[in-house]
Design an enzyme around this catalytic site. Sequence first.
Site, mmCIF file in Angstrom:
data_model
loop_
_atom_site.group_PDB
_atom_site.id
_atom_site.type_symbol
_atom_site.label_atom_id
_atom_site.label_comp_id
_atom_site.label_asym_id
_atom_site.label_seq_id
_atom_site.Cartn_x
_atom_site.Cartn_y
_atom_site.Cartn_z
ATOM 1 N N CYS A 4 0.809 -1.204 0.000
ATOM 2 C CA CYS A 4 0.000 0.000 0.000
ATOM 3 C C CYS A 4 0.842 1.255 0.000
ATOM 4 O O CYS A 4 2.036 1.185 -0.206
ATOM 5 C CB CYS A 4 -0.872 -0.031 1.243
ATOM 6 S SG CYS A 4 0.050 -0.659 2.624
ATOM 7 N N ARG A 29 -1.119 2.509 -5.473
ATOM 8 C CA ARG A 29 -0.448 1.422 -4.751
ATOM 9 C C ARG A 29 -1.425 0.549 -3.963
ATOM 10 O O ARG A 29 -1.061 -0.527 -3.484
ATOM 11 C CB ARG A 29 0.569 2.007 -3.766
ATOM 12 C CG ARG A 29 1.615 2.862 -4.403
ATOM 13 C CD ARG A 29 2.472 3.508 -3.339
ATOM 14 N NE ARG A 29 3.175 2.501 -2.568
ATOM 15 C CZ ARG A 29 4.345 1.991 -2.908
ATOM 16 N NH1 ARG A 29 4.945 2.397 -3.993
ATOM 17 N NH2 ARG A 29 4.927 1.084 -2.150
ATOM 18 N N TRP A 76 -4.048 -1.946 0.405
ATOM 19 C CA TRP A 76 -4.333 -3.035 -0.536
ATOM 20 C C TRP A 76 -4.244 -4.293 0.330
ATOM 21 O O TRP A 76 -3.149 -4.736 0.670
ATOM 22 C CB TRP A 76 -3.277 -3.037 -1.631
ATOM 23 C CG TRP A 76 -3.504 -3.962 -2.767
ATOM 24 C CD1 TRP A 76 -4.230 -3.693 -3.894
ATOM 25 C CD2 TRP A 76 -2.979 -5.278 -2.926
ATOM 26 N NE1 TRP A 76 -4.178 -4.781 -4.733
ATOM 27 C CE2 TRP A 76 -3.435 -5.760 -4.174
ATOM 28 C CE3 TRP A 76 -2.168 -6.117 -2.141
ATOM 29 C CZ2 TRP A 76 -3.099 -7.023 -4.652
ATOM 30 C CZ3 TRP A 76 -1.841 -7.367 -2.629
ATOM 31 C CH2 TRP A 76 -2.311 -7.811 -3.867
ATOM 32 N N ASN A 102 3.544 -0.386 5.506
ATOM 33 C CA ASN A 102 3.530 -1.029 4.189
ATOM 34 C C ASN A 102 4.503 -2.207 4.272
ATOM 35 O O ASN A 102 5.677 -2.014 4.557
ATOM 36 C CB ASN A 102 3.979 0.000 3.130
ATOM 37 C CG ASN A 102 4.252 -0.619 1.768
ATOM 38 O OD1 ASN A 102 4.971 -0.050 0.966
ATOM 39 N ND2 ASN A 102 3.704 -1.769 1.481
ATOM 40 N N GLY A 103 3.986 -3.413 4.067
ATOM 41 C CA GLY A 103 4.855 -4.596 4.115
ATOM 42 C C GLY A 103 4.150 -5.760 4.780
ATOM 43 O O GLY A 103 2.918 -5.776 4.866
ATOM 44 N N GLU A 483 2.273 -8.573 -24.338
ATOM 45 C CA GLU A 483 1.989 -7.296 -23.682
ATOM 46 C C GLU A 483 0.575 -6.814 -24.014
ATOM 47 O O GLU A 483 -0.135 -6.300 -23.145
ATOM 48 C CB GLU A 483 3.058 -6.266 -24.093
ATOM 49 C CG GLU A 483 2.839 -4.856 -23.596
ATOM 50 C CD GLU A 483 2.816 -4.691 -22.083
ATOM 51 O OE1 GLU A 483 3.048 -5.670 -21.342
ATOM 52 O OE2 GLU A 483 2.521 -3.579 -21.622
ATOM 53 N N LYS A 487 -2.245 -6.117 -21.170
ATOM 54 C CA LYS A 487 -2.942 -4.828 -21.013
ATOM 55 C C LYS A 487 -4.450 -5.053 -20.995
ATOM 56 O O LYS A 487 -5.153 -4.513 -20.163
ATOM 57 C CB LYS A 487 -2.596 -3.849 -22.142
ATOM 58 C CG LYS A 487 -1.227 -3.279 -22.128
ATOM 59 C CD LYS A 487 -0.946 -2.283 -21.019
ATOM 60 C CE LYS A 487 -0.398 -2.933 -19.792
ATOM 61 N NZ LYS A 487 1.000 -3.022 -19.591
ATOM 62 N N GLU A 490 -5.587 -6.950 -17.695
ATOM 63 C CA GLU A 490 -5.462 -6.281 -16.394
ATOM 64 C C GLU A 490 -6.396 -5.089 -16.232
ATOM 65 O O GLU A 490 -6.799 -4.794 -15.120
ATOM 66 C CB GLU A 490 -4.007 -5.922 -16.076
ATOM 67 C CG GLU A 490 -3.399 -4.851 -16.906
ATOM 68 C CD GLU A 490 -1.932 -4.613 -16.567
ATOM 69 O OE1 GLU A 490 -1.517 -4.885 -15.449
ATOM 70 O OE2 GLU A 490 -1.202 -4.139 -17.453
ATOM 71 N N HIS A 506 -0.358 -26.288 -31.641
ATOM 72 C CA HIS A 506 0.011 -27.219 -30.575
ATOM 73 C C HIS A 506 -0.938 -27.129 -29.381
ATOM 74 O O HIS A 506 -0.579 -27.537 -28.283
ATOM 75 C CB HIS A 506 1.457 -26.956 -30.151
ATOM 76 C CG HIS A 506 2.414 -27.101 -31.277
ATOM 77 N ND1 HIS A 506 2.806 -28.331 -31.762
ATOM 78 C CD2 HIS A 506 2.995 -26.177 -32.072
ATOM 79 C CE1 HIS A 506 3.621 -28.143 -32.796
ATOM 80 N NE2 HIS A 506 3.751 -26.848 -33.004
ATOM 81 N N LYS A 605 0.601 -0.978 -8.072
ATOM 82 C CA LYS A 605 1.654 -0.582 -9.020
ATOM 83 C C LYS A 605 3.016 -1.146 -8.635
ATOM 84 O O LYS A 605 3.759 -1.588 -9.490
ATOM 85 C CB LYS A 605 1.716 0.937 -9.108
ATOM 86 C CG LYS A 605 2.756 1.432 -10.085
ATOM 87 C CD LYS A 605 2.114 2.021 -11.309
ATOM 88 C CE LYS A 605 3.124 2.397 -12.371
ATOM 89 N NZ LYS A 605 2.817 1.766 -13.654
HETATM 90 C C1 F6R Z 1 1.579 -4.334 -15.968
HETATM 91 C C2 F6R Z 1 2.512 -3.906 -14.946
HETATM 92 C C3 F6R Z 1 3.211 -4.942 -14.163
HETATM 93 C C4 F6R Z 1 4.653 -4.499 -13.870
HETATM 94 C C5 F6R Z 1 5.319 -5.492 -12.918
HETATM 95 C C6 F6R Z 1 6.762 -5.130 -12.670
HETATM 96 O O1 F6R Z 1 0.985 -3.268 -16.627
HETATM 97 O O2 F6R Z 1 2.694 -2.746 -14.733
HETATM 98 O O3 F6R Z 1 3.183 -6.175 -14.796
HETATM 99 O O4 F6R Z 1 5.344 -4.417 -15.076
HETATM 100 O O5 F6R Z 1 4.631 -5.513 -11.708
HETATM 101 O O6 F6R Z 1 6.883 -3.884 -12.068
HETATM 102 P P1 F6R Z 1 8.240 -3.095 -12.101
HETATM 103 O O7 F6R Z 1 8.543 -2.773 -13.518
HETATM 104 O O8 F6R Z 1 8.021 -1.883 -11.257
HETATM 105 O O9 F6R Z 1 9.286 -4.002 -11.525
#
Ligand code: F6R
Length: 610
Positions: A4, A29, A76, A102-103, A483, A487, A490, A506, A605
């Site tokens: 968070c 976050r 979160w 946070n943790g 990718e 996108k 998610e 396959h 994030k």
């Molecule tokens: C998807 C996304 C995540 C991050 C992943 C790694 O849109 O943002 O899949 O790419 O959590 O995060 P970082 O790059 O901060 O290590």
Amino acid sequence: MTLCGIVGYIGYRDVCGVLLDGLKRLEYRGYDSAGIAVLNNKEIEIIKEVGKVSDLERIVSNRAPKGNIGIGHTRWATHGGVSAVNAHPHSDGYKRFVLAHNGIIENYHELKDELSAQGITFASQTDTEVIAHLLYKVYDGNMLNALTYLQSRLRGSYALAILNRDDTDHIYCMRKGSPLVLGQGDGEALCASDIPAILPYTRKVIYMDDGDIAELSPRGIKLWDERGMPIEKKSFFIEWDLSMAEMGGYPHYMLKEIHEQGGVCRATIKGRVHDGKVDLSGELAMDEETIKGFKAIHIVACGTSYYASLIAERVFERWTDLDIKVDIASEYRYRDSKISPDTLVVFVSQSGETADTLAAQRKARESGAYSLAVTNVQGSTLARSCDDFLLLKAGPEIGVAATKTFMGQITSLYLLALYIAKIKGTLSDQKQKELTDEMIQLAYKIETILEREPSIEDLAWKFADYKNFLFLGRGMSFPVALEGALKLKEISYIHAEAYAAGEMKHGPIALIDPNVPVVVVAPKDSLYEKTLSNIQEAKARHAPIIAVGFDGDERLASDADHVLYVPSTLEEFSPFVTVVPLQLFAYHVAKKRGCEIDKPRNLAKSVTVE
Ligand code: F6R
């Protein structure tokens, strides 16, 4: 336990406003509940609620506590359900200590049993609450002693912002394994999980390291190590300005960030290409001899950063003589990969705080390899723990779904590949010139695609009600398919799978029917004909086909039901253009479905826990 955002402020401003503004900037976050605590007149008032920061703001507006010292938290949830009582801040039974965390406290069961045996009762189901009770128990008037004791008892990860009811002049912070940044303003100080919460007040920051303890006051910041010894830390000046962390008239951060990608590509290349050659010598610590000694390169990352790494893999193998391996950080850290001192291990992470990536970095370091961080956050743990770092020029990315940092990552990794190729002499001068000349054009090509957004939006509206999608691509386009599918899933919650197009026969071909649109990334490259055959296979099974192809490719228009055209480029650079319509497609599908685009459910994030 939480994954968070936390924020703390001490100074002269009305603290509620600062905390709520900070929490909004950190909401990416975590966003299932939020709370604030304000210290005034030796009393701490806590207000916390389930929902978004805007829900909390509504409650606070009716009874905003007055004061200039406070902490806030956006949660979160993982341990302990989503409820007001489990929301942070938490306190001991007497509200002497109030804290935001946070943790994960891994030994919280053990600590809870110990405290319960002493008659302490718990209000919440969180791991965090044990910290407040433990602090209350050991505090004897000396905060530093109490906090060093706490460090010795807590296992797991934490970034903590702590208020002490009897100490109206300070906020205390501790960190181990979760990020915490301190901001030093004029007559004020802040702490936060990430820079955007601090930016409105100061651009002078200190990054806490594991084991550090900090005391914030309006007059300054004091730091100690885990043994309680005073330490000095370098402060950084953040080059991002506030407007970069704001929506700027766009309805979502994600859309704004997609539109910033031409600029990101341009900024990343700027000053690094001279006379048709890439020069990173002024930025990287590694010298030419070190580079010449590299025999292998491993690139390690998670999620979108991993897909950017898969794209880079394909150019490293084309342009350099390095043995290359790309892995997901959560796998790499537990595998028995042969990592030797002549291996360059590149860690790609937007945040620089991803727990698995950090753990993989520790492993590589222990093996004596040279480690390089490719990250968007200058003072991040990853940047500071690697031997070297290459900073993305993407600016803050607030939308949870990564877009412009993906662009920044591939641009940076391509520059790195070209730089290594130059030093190792694996590409002719002419080839380097051809590649860098084209690279410089990419920003314009990306911007051309953005102008075509209305037609991508139209297509997205037609497809927004499907339940499953298949994404296909070959060669450079396979990671783009991955990718594109990520996108879409998610942010729109539509099931989307991506395959290397040659793998379709396959297994995945069994999925295809008229209800499963197939998105095929089909630039005119050396594998184009083969990709067209895959389109035919999907078409024969009546799947609606959406293709992404180069301008002027009429054959694609006759094979696919819909084509999203992008300007053509060299084979190596096709991901820079083919990914953009897929980002916009996902965005508009999610918008049509009424999804929370910038804050998709269950996602955060920065994944700072394993
Ligand atoms: C998807 C996304 C995540 C991050 C992943 C790694 O849109 O943002 O899949 O790419 O959590 O995060 P970082 O790059 O901060 O290590």
